[in-house]
Motif scaffolding. Sequence first.
Motif, PDB file in Angstrom:
ATOM      1  N   PHE A   1       0.835  -1.199   0.000  1.00 10.33           N
ATOM      2  CA  PHE A   1       0.000   0.000   0.000  1.00 10.33           C
ATOM      3  C   PHE A   1       0.870   1.250   0.000  1.00 10.33           C
ATOM      4  O   PHE A   1       0.644   2.174  -0.779  1.00 10.33           O
ATOM      5  CB  PHE A   1      -0.922  -0.013   1.228  1.00 10.33           C
ATOM      6  N   GLU A   2       1.879   1.281   0.868  1.00  9.85           N
ATOM      7  CA  GLU A   2       2.788   2.435   0.935  1.00  9.85           C
ATOM      8  C   GLU A   2       3.481   2.658  -0.408  1.00  9.85           C
ATOM      9  O   GLU A   2       3.687   3.793  -0.833  1.00  9.85           O
ATOM     10  CB  GLU A   2       3.822   2.240   2.046  1.00  9.85           C
ATOM     11  N   THR A   3       3.832   1.580  -1.087  1.00 14.42           N
ATOM     12  CA  THR A   3       4.469   1.690  -2.399  1.00 14.42           C
ATOM     13  C   THR A   3       3.520   2.351  -3.396  1.00 14.42           C
ATOM     14  O   THR A   3       3.926   3.220  -4.172  1.00 14.42           O
ATOM     15  CB  THR A   3       4.906   0.304  -2.895  1.00 14.42           C
ATOM     16  N   GLY A   4       2.266   1.960  -3.372  1.00 10.75           N
ATOM     17  CA  GLY A   4       1.268   2.579  -4.246  1.00 10.75           C
ATOM     18  C   GLY A   4       1.112   4.066  -3.981  1.00 10.75           C
ATOM     19  O   GLY A   4       0.978   4.864  -4.915  1.00 10.75           O
ATOM     20  N   ILE A   5       1.157   4.443  -2.704  1.00 10.91           N
ATOM     21  CA  ILE A   5       1.078   5.858  -2.340  1.00 10.91           C
ATOM     22  C   ILE A   5       2.256   6.617  -2.951  1.00 10.91           C
ATOM     23  O   ILE A   5       2.093   7.715  -3.490  1.00 10.91           O
ATOM     24  CB  ILE A   5       1.070   6.033  -0.801  1.00 10.91           C
ATOM     25  N   LYS A   6       3.447   6.031  -2.861  1.00  9.58           N
ATOM     26  CA  LYS A   6       4.641   6.699  -3.412  1.00  9.58           C
ATOM     27  C   LYS A   6       4.508   6.890  -4.918  1.00  9.58           C
ATOM     28  O   LYS A   6       4.832   7.953  -5.457  1.00  9.58           O
ATOM     29  CB  LYS A   6       5.912   5.892  -3.137  1.00  9.58           C
ATOM     30  N   PHE A   7       4.049   5.846  -5.623  1.00  5.73           N
ATOM     31  CA  PHE A   7       3.897   5.957  -7.075  1.00  5.73           C
ATOM     32  C   PHE A   7       2.839   6.988  -7.448  1.00  5.73           C
ATOM     33  O   PHE A   7       3.026   7.773  -8.379  1.00  5.73           O
ATOM     34  CB  PHE A   7       3.551   4.612  -7.716  1.00  5.73           C
ATOM     35  N   GLY A   8       1.723   6.994  -6.736  1.00  2.00           N
ATOM     36  CA  GLY A   8       0.675   7.981  -7.022  1.00  2.00           C
ATOM     37  C   GLY A   8       1.190   9.397  -6.826  1.00  2.00           C
ATOM     38  O   GLY A   8       0.941  10.289  -7.645  1.00  2.00           O
ATOM     39  N   SER A   9       1.933   9.590  -5.761  1.00  4.40           N
ATOM     40  CA  SER A   9       2.495  10.911  -5.474  1.00  4.40           C
ATOM     41  C   SER A   9       3.503  11.306  -6.551  1.00  4.40           C
ATOM     42  O   SER A   9       3.454  12.412  -7.087  1.00  4.40           O
ATOM     43  CB  SER A   9       3.158  10.900  -4.102  1.00  4.40           C
ATOM     44  N   LEU A  10       4.394  10.402  -6.880  1.00  8.89           N
ATOM     45  CA  LEU A  10       5.424  10.695  -7.885  1.00  8.89           C
ATOM     46  C   LEU A  10       4.779  11.045  -9.224  1.00  8.89           C
ATOM     47  O   LEU A  10       5.084  12.075  -9.818  1.00  8.89           O
ATOM     48  CB  LEU A  10       6.347   9.483  -8.050  1.00  8.89           C
ATOM     49  N   TYR A  11       3.861  10.219  -9.671  1.00  8.76           N
ATOM     50  CA  TYR A  11       3.291  10.418 -10.996  1.00  8.76           C
ATOM     51  C   TYR A  11       2.467  11.701 -11.061  1.00  8.76           C
ATOM     52  O   TYR A  11       2.644  12.521 -11.954  1.00  8.76           O
ATOM     53  CB  TYR A  11       2.441   9.211 -11.405  1.00  8.76           C
ATOM     54  N   HIS A  12       1.588  11.885 -10.104  1.00  7.07           N
ATOM     55  CA  HIS A  12       0.662  13.009 -10.196  1.00  7.07           C
ATOM     56  C   HIS A  12       1.276  14.340  -9.761  1.00  7.07           C
ATOM     57  O   HIS A  12       0.799  15.393 -10.161  1.00  7.07           O
ATOM     58  CB  HIS A  12      -0.620  12.703  -9.432  1.00  7.07           C
ATOM     59  N   GLN A  13       2.327  14.275  -8.986  1.00  7.43           N
ATOM     60  CA  GLN A  13       3.009  15.521  -8.612  1.00  7.43           C
ATOM     61  C   GLN A  13       3.808  16.086  -9.777  1.00  7.43           C
ATOM     62  O   GLN A  13       3.902  17.294  -9.943  1.00  7.43           O
ATOM     63  CB  GLN A  13       3.946  15.267  -7.426  1.00  7.43           C
ATOM     64  N   PHE A  14       4.385  15.223 -10.598  1.00  8.16           N
ATOM     65  CA  PHE A  14       5.306  15.685 -11.630  1.00  8.16           C
ATOM     66  C   PHE A  14       4.752  15.619 -13.054  1.00  8.16           C
ATOM     67  O   PHE A  14       5.350  16.202 -13.963  1.00  8.16           O
ATOM     68  CB  PHE A  14       6.624  14.922 -11.541  1.00  8.16           C
TER      69      PHE A  14
END
Length: 137
Positions: free
Chosen positions: A23-36
Amino acid sequence: MTQTPPSDSSDTADPTPSEVACFETGIKFGSLYHQFAGTPVSPASADSIARAMEDAIENQPHCESVTVAVDTDALQAELDESDADYTELTGRFLDVEIVVGYEAHTVTAQMAMEDGYPLMRVVDIASGEDRNTDHDR
């Protein structure tokens, strides 16, 4: 509107540590993708944007490492078809690996283009003595 309180059912289980790590990994990917996504990028700025992405996501809890590579050949090919000196950053230009550690569990996930789509997926889950601590900060 009234909300129903969560049931006190005995068949409800807490997530396992490896599920929390995923779950934490998914949060990181969502943040990375949508932030940048949408950030202006050129071959000249690709490396600095990749480092900024890594640094930003590594700040998050349980994140052990982030590796971002921008496909500058694909960037250049897109720019060759345009009059602009830059384009928008999208998943088609990125290869990403994120390693998350939670308790005795490590999840390694990657994002890469597959069939024209930036696919994010878990590639390894290790626990206990199998856990690779080379990524620990």
